[in-house]
Design an enzyme around this catalytic site. Structure first.
Site, short mmCIF file in Angstrom:
data_model
loop_
_atom_site.label_atom_id
_atom_site.label_comp_id
_atom_site.label_asym_id
_atom_site.label_seq_id
_atom_site.Cartn_x
_atom_site.Cartn_y
_atom_site.Cartn_z
N CYS D 38 42.98 49.22 48.18
CA CYS D 38 43.66 49.13 46.87
C CYS D 38 45.17 49.09 47.03
CB CYS D 38 43.27 50.30 45.97
SG CYS D 38 41.51 50.34 45.61
N HIS D 44 45.53 43.02 44.16
CA HIS D 44 44.18 42.52 43.87
C HIS D 44 44.04 42.61 42.34
CE1 HIS D 44 43.64 46.86 44.04
NE2 HIS D 44 42.56 46.71 43.32
N HIS D 46 41.35 42.89 38.47
CA HIS D 46 40.12 43.31 37.79
C HIS D 46 40.00 42.65 36.43
CE1 HIS D 46 39.29 46.47 40.72
NE2 HIS D 46 40.52 46.91 40.60
N ASP D 84 47.25 41.45 29.49
CA ASP D 84 46.30 40.42 29.92
C ASP D 84 46.97 39.33 30.75
OD1 ASP D 84 43.76 39.16 30.00
OD2 ASP D 84 44.40 37.78 28.44
N HIS D 85 46.33 38.96 31.86
CA HIS D 85 46.86 37.95 32.77
C HIS D 85 48.25 38.32 33.30
CE1 HIS D 85 43.43 35.59 31.45
NE2 HIS D 85 43.65 34.76 32.44
N GLU D 129 37.14 49.82 34.99
CA GLU D 129 37.90 49.03 35.97
C GLU D 129 36.94 48.05 36.66
OE1 GLU D 129 41.42 50.50 38.56
OE2 GLU D 129 39.62 50.72 39.78
#
Lengths: 140, 140, 140, 140, 140, 140
Positions: D38, D44, D46, D84-85, D129
């Site tokens: 992580c 990374h 989700h 978001d994004h 998550e």
């Protein structure tokens, strides 16, 4: 005659990754127009759900088309280990010069697994980028 | 040679609607016999889950088979706007003289979307009336 | 011309059962090597999710491909009643001499239902042994 | 007396984001030891699923505890639009100096929504998550 | 001391129904303003998912808090039989003068089941109107 | 003051097992009457979904309530390893003289994990025997 029919087995795995969609040959404006918020230069990410389907004959000795433990190990080797908790654009060689859309990710996964699975088996990839955006490669 | 294989993209949307199943050419008894509680003259309803699948070639410039935002907009236009929070029998012209079974709803959605999607793409509809009753049109 | 296309209907049912994977022609060591913990002689078990897909023509009088209530009754008769809350190896005659892998369970379900469904319909079984291990028979 | 009991309404929304877990006060080794993969410096990501629960009294005039359309709009305003994004570490001010663990994301969402929801309502956040890692804030 | 802790059992059932939200004391304009498309006079509908939770002591003789078969039968009697494939406004007496919002449906289900379940058990209803709109009664 | 509120983290795991419900102190008829088809002497089985919830304070250094990797390891140690692909009645010592109902399985899991988790954390178990039969221990 029933026994001649082929059977498919499907294994589901998942990985979490960051990515960004853009085409380096285009201007920023063109990238924004086509990819919208998916073009965020700082990346966004997904929980990808992956279905790998092998079609072949059921072995009468085992009752298996393919050992699902072995299939899971191959997927972990070729996909989960190199993709999970990674930045697809930055950390994964296949996407250095290929836009990591769901379509292209599915195609790359297919190529990586195709090399590891006996050609007697048909191979098909289904990739959920989100619950609402799904890709199949190759299409039936 | 890998690049010649076609790819499918699937977009999931949903709508909530009331409907009633019956055939006006039949007696009440015949409608009750065939459609059971689905023939309630006061209607019942469902949360319909809709999967729209387009099969085509991945564009090498975008990495997309079809822009999923545009696909979502077309589905909203042709299906969600006219069907969501409606009574299919009373409010939707296509079902004035067509029984709104899941089979017929899927077929009507296919026809409406077929007019909006370039014929180079194959089009397939999957409609969940409930988690346990599902329809595909056309069947593969 | 649209009307000539075939439509598929899918009914989802489930059953819970115990099973054990082993081949009586093999040594214990060989069974352990191939089937691992699935070879536990005291059995283990699953919640099996079953999808039964029939492909045919929509009847213009009913708007149905097949009456889903009747399909559910046939599945209950042929699969749920004899398999649910059973030990597949011990209680189900078809698995007295056939290893109850997901592949073989799907094939047996197909054969049992094939005898009850008019041959004009194509029949396909999808069986979820777990959320991650899935089988289709016959493969498309 | 029944009418005095309080009722809860829950709205589900989702957002996709990139993040990285690390503590700038620690060495790289310590960050790797605690956060493992992580801690990937390239991030990374989700698909976060968010449940927002409001507890209050049902209004006898509307039959609503809270207008779910208005709740959805507030969540979009305070959470979906800014998260978001996005890259939570890079793009979201609240995580400039706060590690974007699921626990901290849920807490920040709670604080942002608490300012917008009348204090007569209890507020609780549940954040997925992944399908397997879930956080509730505050805990009941 | 561990044995003194209470245990909850939850049974999930579902029903499909049509409904319309409106307040007969209001003008059409006011109903449209508050209830929007949920106020369609021709109704719309949902697949309702219902969770019924009983909290009590585990019986040491059976290992059960409550026989889940009996709980399922009571729910079928009181909720599924009168609500499933119905129009809540037109066919269900409890909603003749009560707006069938998810909040009110959950409250009515609670009252109907409360009369059938021994008062030693706590009773709680969770109702999914859609995957994204959920109600709990009473709130914890 | 916000910082004083406690947070819960939930980890989801699963295991597949066979079991049989019966009370050795009762006659066969009494066992059949109470446990029905769950009393099949040859066993049946389930895919159990397990949610383990820990409530505590978020550590300001890590942003974690509890390291989810460590929680997953403890669950694997105490539950998955001894229960998965086993016959609960035959292979698991705790159920030699305790009926393996979902209520009792949840209670045993709670006791096993309680010994491994620091008492500063509240611990709660949710166990899905099927999608429709769920148990919580202890009840809130």
């Amino acid at each position: 005659m029933f026994d001649l029919m082929r059977t498919a087995v499907i294994r589901k795995e998942h990985f979490n990754a960051a990515h960004r969609l853009y085409n380096p040959a285009w201007s920023d404006q063109e990238n924004d127009r086509v990819f919208g918020k998916c073009n965020n230069p700082n990346y966004h990410g997904h929980n990808y759900e992956l279905l790998v389907k092998l079609t072949g004959k059921t072995d009468p000795e085992t009752g298996y088309v393919f050992d699902m433990k072995r299939l899971s190990d191959i997927i972990k080797d070729e996909v989960i280990e190199p993709f999970d908790h990674r930045n697809l654009n930055e950390d994964v060689p296949e996407f250095q010069s290929l836009n990591p859309t769901a379509e292209n990710i599915a195609m790359i996964i297919w190529r990586k697994l195709r090399d590891r699975i006996d050609p007697d088996y048909d191979l098909k990839i289904t990739l959920y980028e989100t619950e609402r955006n799904i890709v199949e490669y190759p299409a039936e």
